[in-house]
Design a protein around this motif. Sequence first.
Motif, mmCIF file in Angstrom:
data_model
loop_
_atom_site.group_PDB
_atom_site.id
_atom_site.type_symbol
_atom_site.label_atom_id
_atom_site.label_comp_id
_atom_site.label_asym_id
_atom_site.label_seq_id
_atom_site.Cartn_x
_atom_site.Cartn_y
_atom_site.Cartn_z
ATOM 1 N N ALA A 42 -6.180 13.851 -5.367
ATOM 2 C CA ALA A 42 -6.301 12.946 -4.210
ATOM 3 C C ALA A 42 -4.938 12.674 -3.584
ATOM 4 O O ALA A 42 -4.790 12.696 -2.361
ATOM 5 N N ARG A 43 -3.945 12.450 -4.441
ATOM 6 C CA ARG A 43 -2.592 12.163 -3.918
ATOM 7 C C ARG A 43 -2.061 13.357 -3.123
ATOM 8 O O ARG A 43 -1.493 13.197 -2.044
ATOM 9 N N ILE A 46 -4.117 13.618 0.203
ATOM 10 C CA ILE A 46 -3.723 12.622 1.212
ATOM 11 C C ILE A 46 -2.433 13.054 1.897
ATOM 12 O O ILE A 46 -2.277 12.931 3.105
ATOM 13 N N GLN A 132 -16.800 -0.790 -0.171
ATOM 14 C CA GLN A 132 -15.523 -0.209 -0.595
ATOM 15 C C GLN A 132 -15.488 1.311 -0.431
ATOM 16 O O GLN A 132 -14.487 1.862 -0.001
ATOM 17 N N LEU A 135 -14.992 1.971 3.091
ATOM 18 C CA LEU A 135 -13.629 1.578 3.460
ATOM 19 C C LEU A 135 -12.616 2.643 3.042
ATOM 20 O O LEU A 135 -11.748 3.031 3.832
ATOM 21 N N ARG A 136 -12.746 3.136 1.830
ATOM 22 C CA ARG A 136 -11.837 4.184 1.341
ATOM 23 C C ARG A 136 -11.938 5.428 2.211
ATOM 24 O O ARG A 136 -10.941 6.074 2.499
ATOM 25 N N ILE A 139 -10.162 4.717 5.463
ATOM 26 C CA ILE A 139 -8.705 4.723 5.293
ATOM 27 C C ILE A 139 -8.220 6.168 5.215
ATOM 28 O O ILE A 139 -7.219 6.533 5.831
ATOM 29 N N ASP A 140 -8.980 6.988 4.507
ATOM 30 C CA ASP A 140 -8.618 8.409 4.417
ATOM 31 C C ASP A 140 -8.651 9.054 5.804
ATOM 32 O O ASP A 140 -7.747 9.808 6.176
ATOM 33 N N LEU A 143 -5.689 7.836 7.769
ATOM 34 C CA LEU A 143 -4.456 8.505 7.295
ATOM 35 C C LEU A 143 -4.392 9.929 7.837
ATOM 36 O O LEU A 143 -3.319 10.420 8.192
ATOM 37 N N GLU A 158 2.873 2.383 -0.245
ATOM 38 C CA GLU A 158 1.661 1.661 -0.661
ATOM 39 C C GLU A 158 1.021 2.207 -1.936
ATOM 40 O O GLU A 158 0.530 1.444 -2.742
ATOM 41 N N PHE A 159 1.032 3.511 -2.092
ATOM 42 C CA PHE A 159 0.366 4.085 -3.279
ATOM 43 C C PHE A 159 1.338 4.317 -4.437
ATOM 44 O O PHE A 159 1.000 4.087 -5.587
ATOM 45 N N LEU A 189 -2.569 2.308 11.518
ATOM 46 C CA LEU A 189 -3.700 2.214 10.586
ATOM 47 C C LEU A 189 -4.639 1.095 11.005
ATOM 48 O O LEU A 189 -5.857 1.273 11.031
ATOM 49 N N ALA A 190 -4.043 -0.048 11.326
ATOM 50 C CA ALA A 190 -4.855 -1.197 11.729
ATOM 51 C C ALA A 190 -5.656 -0.860 12.974
ATOM 52 O O ALA A 190 -6.866 -1.125 13.044
ATOM 53 N N LEU A 193 -8.429 1.637 12.170
ATOM 54 C CA LEU A 193 -9.534 1.004 11.440
ATOM 55 C C LEU A 193 -10.379 0.135 12.361
ATOM 56 O O LEU A 193 -11.604 0.108 12.236
#
Lengths: 202, 150
Positions: A42-43, A46, A132, A135-136, A139-140, A143, A158-159, A189-190, A193
């Motif tokens: 995942a890292r 991303i 959640q 949401l994830r 966010i992906d 990103l 952040e991560f 990002l905000a 979203l």
Amino acid sequence: MPAPLKYDYPSASDEELVKWSQCGATEAFEQLIFRHRDKIFARAMIMMRNEDQALELSQEAWVKAWQRLVQFQGDSSYTTWMTRIVINLCLDQLRRQKRVRVESIDELEEESGGVERLMPIIDSNPTVGMEQVELRRHIDEALGQMSEAHRTVVVLHEFEGLEYKEIAKRVGISMGTVMSRLFYARRRLATLLVGIKRERSE
Amino acid sequence: MKTSDLKLELQAYVDGELSPDRRAGVESLIAGDSQAREWVEGLRQISLLVRTNEPDLKVPSSREFYWSQIKRQMDQAQASKEIRPASAALNWFRWVVPAVGVAAVVVVVVSIRSDRQETLLASNFDSMQTDSSAVVFRSESDGVTIHWID
């Protein structure tokens, strides 16, 4: 520490598996991979936004980890150590790719102050009411819509939980650039979203 | 302070990157500035949101296949590591063999030259003997050397 029988590996702690792996027990190492492979992949995913590259880099990270296992002293958790390895591989790969690629529109906008003009401050949580998992995923998605430069800073801060100074050192930019990229990335990002939430409610 | 600098300062405050002095300065600022407070709250929210919701992505291949690919690379790396000492020895030989060869050539050349010099001296002596018909007799027991020159 003697290595246990194979059926004991799933119930062993990461620390135990690392110790046995350090003694050459590949079955213990396989168990570590099985336990953390999704996080490491995942890292990489991303960072790279390319499944083949992420897969390749995550596997390379595990091979490097095996070769350097003796260097792991347990100062951090094993996953932290592993994510640092995969992040470093991703940064190296991105540097190589960057040599043949022009900067993105995002970065040009940032340089010219476009963000300041275009983006409103986030004054409410854009994710209220989202599950959640959803949401994830959002966010992906957000990103994925950011430039590589901004995404990298977000991931490292952040991560990975790195400080500005450490990010600057790793990426090879000034601390001021880290701060402005992070600021821009958060606002982006905000905004993304908020947009995703709006699309969803329509 | 410019607005953009202030925003970065507020962000550094949220991220815990400020020195105690600057931190105290920002705290007093946000206590009396509602817009600065909103900025701080917005930055805090988005940071927390991202930090606690890292995308949950899965490896797109089976455990066995993923592991088999890693294991193959581990074995390859191990094999090349084992080959390395042999190749290091080979490198050493690559330097030693020419050096020994050069040394051998030097020895041969020197010995040939020294043989040639001895031959030359001998031939000179012979020719001298031939030309002059000189004969030397030495008796160690009597401590006498006799030269006959024709």
